[in-house]
Design a protein around this motif. Sequence first.
Motif, short mmCIF file in Angstrom:
data_model
loop_
_atom_site.label_atom_id
_atom_site.label_comp_id
_atom_site.label_asym_id
_atom_site.label_seq_id
_atom_site.Cartn_x
_atom_site.Cartn_y
_atom_site.Cartn_z
N LYS A 197 -46.80 36.16 -66.00
CA LYS A 197 -45.78 37.20 -66.22
C LYS A 197 -46.35 38.38 -66.99
N VAL A 198 -47.24 38.10 -67.91
CA VAL A 198 -47.90 39.20 -68.64
C VAL A 198 -48.70 40.06 -67.66
N VAL A 199 -49.50 39.41 -66.84
CA VAL A 199 -50.40 40.15 -65.96
C VAL A 199 -49.63 40.87 -64.85
N ASN A 200 -48.42 40.39 -64.55
CA ASN A 200 -47.58 41.13 -63.59
C ASN A 200 -47.37 42.58 -64.02
N GLY A 201 -47.44 42.85 -65.32
CA GLY A 201 -47.31 44.23 -65.77
C GLY A 201 -48.38 45.12 -65.16
N CYS A 202 -49.54 44.56 -64.92
CA CYS A 202 -50.62 45.29 -64.24
C CYS A 202 -50.41 45.26 -62.73
N SER A 203 -50.19 44.08 -62.18
CA SER A 203 -50.08 43.93 -60.72
C SER A 203 -48.91 44.74 -60.17
N ASP A 204 -47.77 44.66 -60.84
CA ASP A 204 -46.59 45.39 -60.35
C ASP A 204 -46.85 46.89 -60.33
N PHE A 205 -47.49 47.39 -61.39
CA PHE A 205 -47.73 48.83 -61.43
C PHE A 205 -48.69 49.25 -60.32
N LEU A 206 -49.71 48.45 -60.08
CA LEU A 206 -50.67 48.81 -59.03
C LEU A 206 -49.99 48.90 -57.67
N VAL A 207 -49.06 48.00 -57.40
CA VAL A 207 -48.36 48.03 -56.12
C VAL A 207 -47.36 49.19 -56.09
N GLU A 208 -46.72 49.47 -57.22
CA GLU A 208 -45.83 50.65 -57.28
C GLU A 208 -46.61 51.93 -57.00
N ALA A 209 -47.80 52.01 -57.57
CA ALA A 209 -48.57 53.26 -57.49
C ALA A 209 -49.32 53.38 -56.17
N LEU A 210 -49.74 52.25 -55.62
CA LEU A 210 -50.68 52.29 -54.49
C LEU A 210 -50.11 51.70 -53.20
N GLY A 211 -48.95 51.07 -53.27
CA GLY A 211 -48.42 50.40 -52.08
C GLY A 211 -49.28 49.21 -51.71
N ASP A 212 -49.36 48.93 -50.41
CA ASP A 212 -50.06 47.72 -49.96
C ASP A 212 -51.52 47.67 -50.39
N LYS A 213 -52.16 48.82 -50.52
CA LYS A 213 -53.57 48.76 -50.93
C LYS A 213 -53.72 48.37 -52.39
N GLY A 214 -52.60 48.28 -53.10
CA GLY A 214 -52.63 47.79 -54.49
C GLY A 214 -52.53 46.28 -54.59
N ARG A 215 -52.25 45.60 -53.47
CA ARG A 215 -52.11 44.13 -53.50
C ARG A 215 -53.48 43.47 -53.57
N HIS A 216 -53.65 42.57 -54.50
CA HIS A 216 -54.98 42.06 -54.85
C HIS A 216 -54.96 40.55 -55.04
N ALA A 217 -56.13 39.94 -54.90
CA ALA A 217 -56.34 38.57 -55.38
C ALA A 217 -56.48 38.65 -56.90
N ARG A 218 -56.18 37.55 -57.57
CA ARG A 218 -56.10 37.63 -59.04
C ARG A 218 -56.24 36.26 -59.68
N SER A 219 -56.82 36.26 -60.87
CA SER A 219 -56.70 35.12 -61.77
C SER A 219 -56.17 35.62 -63.10
N ALA A 220 -55.38 34.79 -63.76
CA ALA A 220 -54.81 35.15 -65.06
C ALA A 220 -54.93 33.95 -65.98
N VAL A 221 -55.70 34.12 -67.06
CA VAL A 221 -55.91 33.01 -67.99
C VAL A 221 -55.82 33.52 -69.43
N GLY A 222 -55.65 32.58 -70.35
CA GLY A 222 -55.63 32.91 -71.77
C GLY A 222 -57.02 32.84 -72.36
N ALA A 223 -57.31 33.74 -73.30
CA ALA A 223 -58.63 33.80 -73.91
C ALA A 223 -58.50 34.42 -75.30
N VAL A 224 -59.64 34.59 -75.97
CA VAL A 224 -59.67 35.31 -77.24
C VAL A 224 -60.33 36.65 -76.96
N LEU A 225 -59.68 37.76 -77.36
CA LEU A 225 -60.13 39.06 -76.87
C LEU A 225 -60.75 39.96 -77.93
N PRO A 226 -61.66 40.83 -77.48
CA PRO A 226 -62.33 41.78 -78.37
C PRO A 226 -61.34 42.59 -79.20
#
Lengths: 153, 153, 153
Positions: A110-139
């Motif tokens: 659901k967090v990463v949907n914030g990125c995926s949804d926007f890409l499809v809103e902005a780009l249409g079908d060419k914004g649809r992508h394969a994806r992995s979403a995992v938890g990590a410790v970040l810089p």
Amino acid sequence: MTGKVETRITELGETLPEAAAPAANYVPYVIDGDTLYVSGQVSMNADGLVLGRLGDTMTTEQGAAAAKCCALSLLAQVKAACGGDLDRLVRVVKLTAFVNCTPEFTEQPKVVNGCSDFLVEALGDKGRHARSAVGAVLPLGCAVEIEGIFKIA
Amino acid sequence: MTGKVETRITELGETLPEAAAPAANYVPYVIDGDTLYVSGQVSMNADGLVLGRLGDTMTTEQGAAAAKCCALSLLAQVKAACGGDLDRLVRVVKLTAFVNCTPEFTEQPKVVNGCSDFLVEALGDKGRHARSAVGAVLPLGCAVEIEGIFKIA
Amino acid sequence: MTGKVETRITELGETLPEAAAPAANYVPYVIDGDTLYVSGQVSMNADGLVLGRLGDTMTTEQGAAAAKCCALSLLAQVKAACGGDLDRLVRVVKLTAFVNCTPEFTEQPKVVNGCSDFLVEALGDKGRHARSAVGAVLPLGCAVEIEGIFKIA
């Protein structure tokens, strides 16, 4: 001259940031033929880095907003890689998304949907992508980091 | 009509699941020429999601069984990407495997072998792949998530 | 006969290790046309595995040294993939780096610079790569694991 994709981004109420400069002996992107590899983009906006840990200091909705920032930063890098013409983007191929979270947090998608949804809103079908979403410790304590593979013309 | 690879999977006592539908504005796979990028497949079987955390609620053997489920889900996506003909798979190129685990857990490779071993059993040499295996925090509390790059004809 | 890149590595006071053998039913690398995918290389040196957790048992400087070990191991695999001739390496395209760390650790980029800096020292511009650096839980308690995509001639 503003291309169709950037016009659409403006219609969506967003603005591409400047492509972030390399922070070290790596580069923001590498082009291999028509394949573009973009380095992991941490969540940041006009106010600076978007920090936080999902399941602790940040809600899923706030995390999704942070992931949308990553989408904009990725597109800013794609634009730079395309010599300023974002319309040369053919397809978002693959994203790998890392979410800064507690061990108990389970809503990475659901967090990463914030990125995926926007890409499809902005780009249409060419914004649809394969994806992995995992938890990590970040810089730097950033909330989200997303890297991407893109096809460009 | 069942191809050679699917016949072999049946001989191994396994059945391909239905390819999981996209859960959001991303897609299960993207084909770029003869390169196929498959989204991260979380561990699930006929009973539903395989949940657990290695080093806590799950043994390494149980984790390896969960990783085998990911192998089947990956092959189900490859089959779908190949229009139903899994024999079009030329090579498993690269897997990135994420194992839900405690900070003290160190047997991520043994867990992911559950996937790697099955791919080689089912596919022979074309199942041999480059791989990374690391610990992470996974969506929905799933035990394992594995994404892949495949070469198809 | 030692090539230019290996000569440079020697000038930098380093020696390529033997390419690590496959530990399971996966392989150290897969070549797809002129693209080379190298499996995640865990931090090791002549004394064995470099173990540790950043933010706990290891300083950022020690982590950077561990990441440099990964750079050497990656180059050892590239050399093996190129039939012993490391000068066939055209470009380091993309690295994904995982740092074993506590949830509070935020200097993953500085750790991974130990790898990136060495690649640029050894290879010049063809060593500049796209990159992601995140915290994770690593096999055997290793400090760093880095996988890579390379372009070869």
